[in-house]
Design an enzyme around this catalytic site. Structure first.
Site, PDB file in Angstrom:
ATOM      1  N   LYS A   1     -10.872  -1.000  -2.019  1.00  0.00           N
ATOM      2  CA  LYS A   1     -10.650  -1.887  -0.868  1.00  0.00           C
ATOM      3  C   LYS A   1     -11.855  -1.730   0.052  1.00  0.00           C
ATOM      4  O   LYS A   1     -12.378  -0.621   0.150  1.00  0.00           O
ATOM      5  CB  LYS A   1      -9.371  -1.490  -0.124  1.00  0.00           C
ATOM      6  CG  LYS A   1      -8.107  -1.565  -1.005  1.00  0.00           C
ATOM      7  CD  LYS A   1      -6.919  -0.896  -0.323  1.00  0.00           C
ATOM      8  CE  LYS A   1      -5.739  -0.805  -1.285  1.00  0.00           C
ATOM      9  NZ  LYS A   1      -4.560  -0.139  -0.715  1.00  0.00           N
TER      10      LYS A   1
ATOM     11  N   ASN B   1      -3.446   9.415  -7.342  1.00  0.00           N
ATOM     12  CA  ASN B   1      -2.238  10.250  -7.298  1.00  0.00           C
ATOM     13  C   ASN B   1      -0.980   9.413  -7.035  1.00  0.00           C
ATOM     14  O   ASN B   1       0.103   9.975  -6.803  1.00  0.00           O
ATOM     15  CB  ASN B   1      -2.369  11.306  -6.193  1.00  0.00           C
ATOM     16  CG  ASN B   1      -3.475  12.313  -6.488  1.00  0.00           C
ATOM     17  OD1 ASN B   1      -3.389  13.063  -7.445  1.00  0.00           O
ATOM     18  ND2 ASN B   1      -4.529  12.304  -5.683  1.00  0.00           N
TER      19      ASN B   1
ATOM     20  N   THR C   1       1.338  10.255   3.612  1.00  0.00           N
ATOM     21  CA  THR C   1       0.310  11.048   2.947  1.00  0.00           C
ATOM     22  C   THR C   1      -1.069  10.856   3.573  1.00  0.00           C
ATOM     23  O   THR C   1      -1.977  11.651   3.304  1.00  0.00           O
ATOM     24  CB  THR C   1       0.246  10.709   1.445  1.00  0.00           C
ATOM     25  OG1 THR C   1       0.475   9.316   1.317  1.00  0.00           O
ATOM     26  CG2 THR C   1       1.270  11.484   0.656  1.00  0.00           C
TER      27      THR C   1
ATOM     28  N   LYS D   1      -9.245   5.386   5.589  1.00  0.00           N
ATOM     29  CA  LYS D   1      -7.951   4.916   5.078  1.00  0.00           C
ATOM     30  C   LYS D   1      -8.144   3.747   4.123  1.00  0.00           C
ATOM     31  O   LYS D   1      -8.874   2.800   4.430  1.00  0.00           O
ATOM     32  CB  LYS D   1      -7.038   4.508   6.246  1.00  0.00           C
ATOM     33  CG  LYS D   1      -6.529   5.705   7.033  1.00  0.00           C
ATOM     34  CD  LYS D   1      -5.523   5.291   8.087  1.00  0.00           C
ATOM     35  CE  LYS D   1      -4.970   6.508   8.803  1.00  0.00           C
ATOM     36  NZ  LYS D   1      -4.061   6.132   9.902  1.00  0.00           N
ATOM     37  N   GLY D   2      -7.508   3.827   2.982  1.00  0.00           N
ATOM     38  CA  GLY D   2      -7.608   2.758   1.987  1.00  0.00           C
ATOM     39  C   GLY D   2      -8.854   2.846   1.127  1.00  0.00           C
ATOM     40  O   GLY D   2      -9.002   2.106   0.159  1.00  0.00           O
TER      41      GLY D   2
ATOM     42  N   ASP E   1       0.872  -1.160   0.000  1.00  0.00           N
ATOM     43  CA  ASP E   1       0.000   0.000   0.000  1.00  0.00           C
ATOM     44  C   ASP E   1       0.927   1.233   0.000  1.00  0.00           C
ATOM     45  O   ASP E   1       2.120   1.118   0.297  1.00  0.00           O
ATOM     46  CB  ASP E   1      -0.865  -0.037   1.266  1.00  0.00           C
ATOM     47  CG  ASP E   1      -1.706   1.211   1.418  1.00  0.00           C
ATOM     48  OD1 ASP E   1      -2.297   1.650   0.414  1.00  0.00           O
ATOM     49  OD2 ASP E   1      -1.755   1.757   2.543  1.00  0.00           O
ATOM     50  N   LEU E   2       0.392   2.384  -0.339  1.00  0.00           N
ATOM     51  CA  LEU E   2       1.233   3.589  -0.411  1.00  0.00           C
ATOM     52  C   LEU E   2       0.998   4.531   0.777  1.00  0.00           C
ATOM     53  O   LEU E   2       1.870   4.719   1.629  1.00  0.00           O
ATOM     54  CB  LEU E   2       0.945   4.316  -1.735  1.00  0.00           C
ATOM     55  CG  LEU E   2       1.585   5.684  -1.936  1.00  0.00           C
ATOM     56  CD1 LEU E   2       3.103   5.593  -1.880  1.00  0.00           C
ATOM     57  CD2 LEU E   2       1.138   6.277  -3.277  1.00  0.00           C
ATOM     58  N   ASP E   3      -0.223   5.105   0.832  1.00  0.00           N
ATOM     59  CA  ASP E   3      -0.529   6.104   1.862  1.00  0.00           C
ATOM     60  C   ASP E   3      -0.491   5.465   3.249  1.00  0.00           C
ATOM     61  O   ASP E   3      -1.290   4.573   3.538  1.00  0.00           O
ATOM     62  CB  ASP E   3      -1.934   6.688   1.626  1.00  0.00           C
ATOM     63  CG  ASP E   3      -2.020   7.467   0.311  1.00  0.00           C
ATOM     64  OD1 ASP E   3      -1.125   8.273   0.049  1.00  0.00           O
ATOM     65  OD2 ASP E   3      -3.000   7.264  -0.433  1.00  0.00           O
TER      66      ASP E   3
ATOM     67  N   ARG F   1     -11.582   7.878  -3.216  1.00  0.00           N
ATOM     68  CA  ARG F   1     -11.984   9.280  -3.027  1.00  0.00           C
ATOM     69  C   ARG F   1     -13.500   9.418  -2.924  1.00  0.00           C
ATOM     70  O   ARG F   1     -14.021  10.015  -1.974  1.00  0.00           O
ATOM     71  CB  ARG F   1     -11.455  10.109  -4.198  1.00  0.00           C
ATOM     72  CG  ARG F   1     -11.453  11.595  -3.956  1.00  0.00           C
ATOM     73  CD  ARG F   1     -10.922  12.335  -5.180  1.00  0.00           C
ATOM     74  NE  ARG F   1      -9.615  11.863  -5.609  1.00  0.00           N
ATOM     75  CZ  ARG F   1      -9.060  12.138  -6.781  1.00  0.00           C
ATOM     76  NH1 ARG F   1      -9.681  12.900  -7.652  1.00  0.00           N
ATOM     77  NH2 ARG F   1      -7.868  11.645  -7.096  1.00  0.00           N
TER      78      ARG F   1
ATOM     79  N   ASP G   1      -1.722  -0.375   6.056  1.00  0.00           N
ATOM     80  CA  ASP G   1      -1.953   0.327   7.336  1.00  0.00           C
ATOM     81  C   ASP G   1      -3.443   0.483   7.636  1.00  0.00           C
ATOM     82  O   ASP G   1      -3.792   1.062   8.663  1.00  0.00           O
ATOM     83  CB  ASP G   1      -1.314   1.724   7.315  1.00  0.00           C
ATOM     84  CG  ASP G   1      -2.056   2.663   6.395  1.00  0.00           C
ATOM     85  OD1 ASP G   1      -2.433   2.232   5.285  1.00  0.00           O
ATOM     86  OD2 ASP G   1      -2.282   3.827   6.779  1.00  0.00           O
TER      87      ASP G   1
ATOM     88  N   SER H   1      -5.075   5.159  -4.561  1.00  0.00           N
ATOM     89  CA  SER H   1      -4.944   6.573  -4.931  1.00  0.00           C
ATOM     90  C   SER H   1      -4.648   6.789  -6.410  1.00  0.00           C
ATOM     91  O   SER H   1      -3.710   6.218  -6.957  1.00  0.00           O
ATOM     92  CB  SER H   1      -3.821   7.213  -4.116  1.00  0.00           C
ATOM     93  OG  SER H   1      -3.594   8.530  -4.576  1.00  0.00           O
TER      94      SER H   1
END
Ligand code: BG6
Ligand code: MG
Length: 217
Positions: free
Chosen positions: A145, A119, A16, A44-45, A8-10, A48, A170, A117
């Protein structure tokens, strides 16, 4: 046999998650809805548009906005979020992540990114990490997710079966997505939120490649 690790990124590679929170909090405040960090855990996850829906429901006003108005609100939040991303530099990769990626790659592991994301690529570029990952799954084509889609897409992009992959997340929705994809899950965060993870670490500093490999192999 584990042959790939999908991140995962954020909140895992960089913080972020905090910028998302700040941008949503500002937008929610502008339309008279208060959100706090505890509520933010359930964003989270989450994509948008789904995040916006949860905020509007939280404020009891989901029925009051048309689809066009919701799209405009989401766009407004994204503008604020993208402005905050201007602060992002390679120094903001979370502790332990660069070493983990380097050690995993040196050991022949494939590395994937499964972020919800849109982004994600911009962020990976800003962190100077795009070359460190073999495949970035496209958030646009996946169901949000906790559906497994984005992790399945990442495994497919790496040319591997899900059972050969580990996911690192996370968010509670992310751990569910990893399991729904048939992968083992490493959770980064607290036990109250991530109790379903197969291996739980408080923060990325504890993320050591050899320890993770030995745990699952
Ligand atoms: C996830 C974040 O990685 O991406 C969510 O955890 C966010 O909080 C989602 O809503 C979508 O991000 P973006 O950048 O497409 O709005
Ligand atoms: Mg996350």
């Amino acid at each position: 046999m584990i042959r790939a690790i999908i991140f995962d990124l954020d909140g895992v590679i960089t913080e972020t998650a905090e910028y998302h929170y700040q941008a949503w909090k500002q937008l929610a405040g502008e339309i008279g809805i208060a959100i706090d960090r505890q509520f933010n855990e359930c964003l989270k996850g989450v994509s948008r548009m789904d995040s916006l829906e949860l905020i509007l429901q939280h404020g009891g006003v989901a029925e009051q906005y048309s689809d066009e108005e919701k799209a405009a609100l989401a766009e407004r939040k994204n503008r604020q979020y993208v402005a905050l991303l201007q602060n992002l530099t390679p120094n903001q990769v979370l502790p332990g992540i660069r070493d983990f990626l380097r050690d995993a790659r040196a050991d022949g592991m494939k590395l994937g990114l499964a972020s919800a994301s849109k982004n994600a690529r911009t962020i990976m570029d800003a962190l100077d990490l795009t070359q460190s990952i073999d495949f970035i799954a496209d958030a646009a084509v996946a169901r949000s997710k906790p559906a497994p889609d984005i992790f399945l897409l990442a495994a497919e992009g790496l040319g591997l079966s899900p059972e050969n992959c580990i996911g690192i997340e996370d968010a509670a929705a992310g751990i569910k997505a990893i399991h729904a994809a048939g992968m083992k899950a490493v959770g980064i965060g607290d036990a109250a939120t991530l109790r379903e993870a197969d291996l739980l670490l408080n923060d990325t500093e504890k993320l050591n490649y050899n320890a993770v490999k030995n745990y699952f192999c």
